[in-house]
Each structure stands twice: as structure tokens, then as C-alpha cells.
Design an enzyme around this catalytic site. Structure first.
Site, PDB file in Angstrom:
ATOM      1  CE1 TYR A   1       3.871  69.381  47.586  1.00  0.00           C
ATOM      2  CE2 TYR A   1       2.200  69.545  45.885  1.00  0.00           C
ATOM      3  CZ  TYR A   1       2.767  68.857  46.948  1.00  0.00           C
ATOM      4  OH  TYR A   1       2.232  67.671  47.362  1.00  0.00           O
TER       5      TYR A   1
ATOM      6  CG  ASP B   1       4.010  76.573  51.989  1.00  0.00           C
ATOM      7  OD1 ASP B   1       3.544  75.821  51.107  1.00  0.00           O
ATOM      8  OD2 ASP B   1       4.719  76.139  52.919  1.00  0.00           O
TER       9      ASP B   1
ATOM     10  CE  LYS C   1       9.290  70.171  52.604  1.00  0.00           C
ATOM     11  NZ  LYS C   1       9.441  68.881  51.944  1.00  0.00           N
TER      12      LYS C   1
HETATM   13  P1  KE4 Z   1       4.093  67.601  53.022  1.00  0.00           P
HETATM   14  O1  KE4 Z   1       2.584  67.321  53.028  1.00  0.00           O
HETATM   15  O2  KE4 Z   1       4.806  66.846  51.918  1.00  0.00           O
HETATM   16  O3  KE4 Z   1       4.727  67.416  54.401  1.00  0.00           O
HETATM   17  O4  KE4 Z   1       4.279  69.172  52.709  1.00  0.00           O
HETATM   18  C1  KE4 Z   1       3.712  69.719  51.554  1.00  0.00           C
HETATM   19  C2  KE4 Z   1       4.501  70.963  51.188  1.00  0.00           C
HETATM   20  C3  KE4 Z   1       3.954  72.205  51.458  1.00  0.00           C
HETATM   21  N1  KE4 Z   1       4.629  73.339  51.176  1.00  0.00           N
HETATM   22  C4  KE4 Z   1       5.862  73.297  50.619  1.00  0.00           C
HETATM   23  C5  KE4 Z   1       6.572  74.578  50.326  1.00  0.00           C
HETATM   24  C6  KE4 Z   1       6.465  72.046  50.322  1.00  0.00           C
HETATM   25  O5  KE4 Z   1       7.697  72.022  49.737  1.00  0.00           O
HETATM   26  C7  KE4 Z   1       5.778  70.858  50.609  1.00  0.00           C
HETATM   27  C8  KE4 Z   1       6.349  69.485  50.266  1.00  0.00           C
HETATM   28  N2  KE4 Z   1       7.570  69.481  49.528  1.00  0.00           N
HETATM   29  C9  KE4 Z   1       7.808  68.356  48.661  1.00  0.00           C
HETATM   30  C10 KE4 Z   1       9.126  68.509  47.896  1.00  0.00           C
HETATM   31  N3  KE4 Z   1       9.490  69.844  47.596  1.00  0.00           N
HETATM   32  C11 KE4 Z   1       7.764  67.076  49.428  1.00  0.00           C
HETATM   33  C12 KE4 Z   1       8.356  65.883  48.747  1.00  0.00           C
HETATM   34  C13 KE4 Z   1       7.286  64.915  48.325  1.00  0.00           C
HETATM   35  O6  KE4 Z   1       6.230  65.365  47.833  1.00  0.00           O
HETATM   36  O7  KE4 Z   1       7.553  63.712  48.470  1.00  0.00           O
END
Ligand code: KE4
Length: 431
Positions: free
Chosen positions: A145, A240, A268
Site C-alpha cells: 500500500y 516506500d 509515520k
Molecule cells: P498516510 O497517507 O496514511 O500517512 O501513508 C500512506 C502509506 C504509505 N505507504 C505505506 C507503506 C503505508 O503503510 C501507508 C499508510 N499505512 C496505513 C496502515 N498500514 C495507515 C493507516 C490508515 O490508513 O489509517
């Protein structure tokens, strides 16, 4: 009266005001059949819901809280920064310090740009890759993701059809068609896709250790193979590291595995729990970003001084000697003892771990890609989640997410987690 009366009452109101009552879908607990707990506060390894119930937290806000909640130095830095003004729309000394710290820490970063989320980091890196190469196609991997930008919200094409299909309404087929989503750890599939579209692929995006199908490590040679294929094909390798950055090592997965990508996405942990994302990499690429280059990206709150203060305080604390060795030991101990407890209770699980991130898959395994992960018994997962919650242990509410151990988790916390898991598995074995 229910011990979760305030959560239930507030969530009912929230559900009238926000889709699913949440500001991010995973928080709605759809996969675990319970009404979510609303959280009032956190401290160290624990969070407390609005009814005063305490939980040992392994979500850590989905990764950022590697130091635990309300880490004193982070709170103090944020308070001090806020008291000086929360945003100026101008560069501030904190951004310079954070950019310098990131460039020094992460092997592939020669230049960096701060944004406000991981999604923004990944979508900006994709635009840069397309702009710099003049190519439109992108390769990603099933189960990885990269935030919710259209080009990443796709589902793998079926069979030989490597072109992806929209993963959500609102993603035009023309956009999805430019993305190919392939099985993780499958270099042959990548070679075939590149052969199918010679000179058309701008970038390969990869979570160098996957967190988003549950934890899946790169098999030996996988990351090296991606590096080699990108060099041969003239496309960019994008790591990523929104999860793995400063999680699996001070310099992220690229430091841990010794593979240098062309671009890196971060988020994060670098915000210490505040909204900070970043993308960066080779200087010749980043120099193509506005205002020096023609490729555009911008953000009102990019490099926000309060968020940056939180990130800086967190990274300074993480840099202290012994932090990553301790996190490695805690993660290894927890995975080993959970595995032993599951075996004693006859629970068929596979535990994948890298450093302080791990996933308990409810399948005999192995789990090396999304097809393997999807073999997990979601009913068993749901029962385990509910049992652990009743034991006061707050786990990710999806089989396809990672547990995160923080520096705030004590050995006693880890031991009580294993004991709780063993009780839950005993109960599950009884039916
Ligand atoms: P954000 O836009 O949520 O800050 O980051 C997106 C993203 C990009 N790349 C990786 C590897 C990520 O894990 C994420 C976001 N992770 C999710 C849970 N694994 C966020 C939780 C959510 O969507 O509420």
C-alpha cells in the site's frame, strides 16, 4: 451499563457525521465485528479509552509511536514549538535540521522534501519518476500500500493481464491501466512485465519490508534483483519506507539490506506522531522539482514547524545508542514466545517478523506474498483479536497489518502479552 458505553454513544454520533464514524476506514473495526473504542489518551505502551479502560497497545498509531505515547521530549518540543506560532508558510530552522537529519541517516537521500503524509510522499515521488523519465507506467506489488493516490488504488489484473484494474470507484480505468501490480517476491513476474512494456515503465514502487499485507520480508535476492532490473531497464527504484523508515533500522530497510533506491518515501515515525511525510533521493532527480525544476508539488503545511519539532524530538531520542538493538531483542523475544505458546495450544499460525514489526498469520504458512496471506483464517483472527482485547491487549484490527513493539514496551508487558495470547488460544481450542 456497558463498560464501553461512552465509546458506543460517541461512535453512534460519529457515524452520523463521518463516513463509518471514522476519518480513516481501518479504524471502523469492520474486520473484527466490534464497535471501536474511542481513545481518550495514551501514555508509554498504553492507551486508555473514553470509558477509562486501559490497553497494552501494539498499533502505535499504525507505526509512528515507536517511542510509545506522550513521550515527554516529543510533547515538550511540540508545546514549545506551538507557543512560538503554529505555521508561517515560510521556511523555518526546524525544517533545515530535519532535512539534514534525514539526508544523513538514509543512504539513498541526497535531497529531500517534507510533505504532510505518506500518501503525499508517494504520489509526489510517482509524479517525479514519471516527469524525470518521461514514462507513464508504474509497477507495484499486490499487498503493498502506497497511500490512496489513484495510481496506487488498483487491484492486480487477472491471469496474464498484468495491467491493473481500478481498486476503487473514482479511479479511472485509464489511470489504473498504467499500473501493473505483481506478486511480491516474484522477480520473474517483474522481468516479464518490463519485457512486455520496454522503455515504458517509469518506476517500481516497493515496500522493502511489507507491512500492509501483514509483515512479509523480502526473500533473499528480491531487492537486489529489483535494483538490477531497474538499472537494466532505466526505470527508477522507489522504496516506500513510510513504515520501515527508522523502524527496521536507523537508516530504514535500505540500510538494513544494503540496497540503495533512486527515491525513498517516508512518513509515520519521522513525525513522532504528528503529520510529517517526506520524499527524496538522488540530487539529479530532486533538482527537477519546483521551484528549481519543472515538476510541480506544493503544500500549505509542508514542513509545519510544530510537526517538525515532534519529528525531530522523536528522531533524536531514537538515535540514542542501543535503541535498535533493544527493539530487535524485544521483537525477537515476542515472536519466539508467541510462536511457542501457539504451538503448545495447537494454534496453526505463522509469525513473520522484521525488527520490531511482526504479524501473527492464522495459517500454517509460509507467507511470502498476498496469495499466501489470504489463506489466513479470518474467523480465527477475529476470535483472537476479540479475546486479546478482552485481555486488555490492543492489536491491529486487521489480519493484514503489523504489530508494532515500541521502546516503551517493558519485558513484563511482553510476558503478559504472551500469557494473554496463550489463554486466548486455549479458549479458542476449546471451541
Ligand atoms: P498516510 O497517507 O496514511 O500517512 O501513508 C500512506 C502509506 C504509505 N505507504 C505505506 C507503506 C503505508 O503503510 C501507508 C499508510 N499505512 C496505513 C496502515 N498500514 C495507515 C493507516 C490508515 O490508513 O489509517
Amino acid at each position: 451499563m456497558s463498560p464501553f458505553a461512552n465509546s458506543e454513544r460517541l461512535f453512534k454520533i460519529a457515524s452520523q457525521l463521518m463516513p463509518g464514524g471514522v476519518n480513516s476506514p481501518v479504524r471502523a473495526w469492520g474486520a473484527v465485528g466490534l464497535s471501536p473504542r474511542l481513545i481518550a489518551r495514551g501514555e508509554g505502551a498504553r492507551i486508555y479509552d473514553v470509558d477509562g479502560n486501559a490497553y497494552l497497545d501494539y498499533v502505535g498509531s499504525w507505526g509512528p509511536l515507536i517511542l510509545g505515547h506522550a513521550y515527554p521530549e516529543v510533547v515538550a518540543a511540540v508545546q514549545e514549538a506551538a507557543a512560538r506560532g503554529t505555521s508561517f508558510g515560510a521556511s523555518t530552522p526546524g525544517e533545515v535540521e530535519l532535512a539534514e537529519m534525514l539526508v544523513r541517516a538514509v543512504p539513498g537521500l541526497e535531497m529531500v522534501r517534507l510533505v504532510s503524509s505518506g500518501t503525499e510522499a508517494c504520489m509526489s515521488a510517482l509524479r517525479l519518476a514519471r516527469g524525470a523519465t518521461g514514462r507513464a507506467r508504474v509497477i507495484k506489488f499486490d499487498g503493498c500500500y502506497h497511500g490512496h493516490a489513484d495510481s496506487f488504488l488498483v487491484a492486480a489484473g487477472s491471469g496474464m493481464l498484468t495491467h491493473a484494474i481500478p481498486g476503487s470507484p473514482g479511479v479511472p480505468g485509464e489511470i489504473a491501466d498504467l499500473t501493473m501490480s505483481l506478486p511480491y517476491n516474484d522477480l520473474d513476474a517483474v522481468a516479464r512485465a518490463l519485457k512486455q512494456h520496454p522503455g515504458e515503465v517509469a518506476a517500481i514502487f516497493v515496500e522493502p519490508v511489507v507491512g500492509n499485507m501483514g509483515v512479509v520480508p523480502p526473500q533473499s535476492g528480491f531487492l537486489e534483483g529489483l535494483r538490477r532490473l531497474c538499472d537494466q531497464e532505466g526505470c527508477l527504484l522507489v522504496f516506500d519506507e513510510v513504515i520501515t523508515g527508522f523502524r527496521v533500522a536507523w537508516g530504514g530497510a535500505q540500510a538494513r539490506y544494503g540496497i540503495k533506491p533512486d527515491l525513498t518515501c517516508l512518513g509515520k515515525i519521522i513525525g513522532g506522531g504528528l503529520p510529517v511525510g517526506a520524499y527524496g533521493g538522488r540530487r539529479d532527480l530532486m533538482a527537477q522539482m519546483a521551484p528549481v525544476g519543472p515538476i510541480y508539488q506544493a503544500g500549505t503545511l509542508s514542513g509545519n514547524p510544530v510537526a517538525v519539532a515532534g519529528g525531530l524530538a522523536a528522531l533524536k531520542a531514537l538515535k540514542q545508542a542501543g535503541t535498535y538493538e533493544s527493539l530487535e531483542e524485544k521483537g525477537a523475544w515476542l515472536a519466539r514466545e508467541l510462536s511457542a505458546a501457539a504451538a503448545r495450544q495447537g494454534a496453526a499460525v505463522t509469525i513473520n517478523r522484521v525488527a520490531s514489526m511482526l504479524t501473527v498469520f492464522f495459517t500454517p504458512g509460509p507467507v511470502a506474498n498476498l496469495n499466501d496471506a489470504k489463506k489466513a483464517d479470518l474467523n480465527q483472527f477475529q476470535r483472537f483479536f476479540q479475546g486479546m482485547l478482552a485481555e486488555g491487549v490492543y492489536l491491529p484490527c486487521s489480519q493484514f497489518e503489523a504489530w508494532f513493539v515500541s521502546t516503551a514496551h517493558s519485558q513484563k508487558d511482553l510476558e503478559s502479552t504472551v500469557a494473554a495470547a496463550e489463554r486466548v488460544w486455549t479458549g479458542m481450542a476449546r471451541g
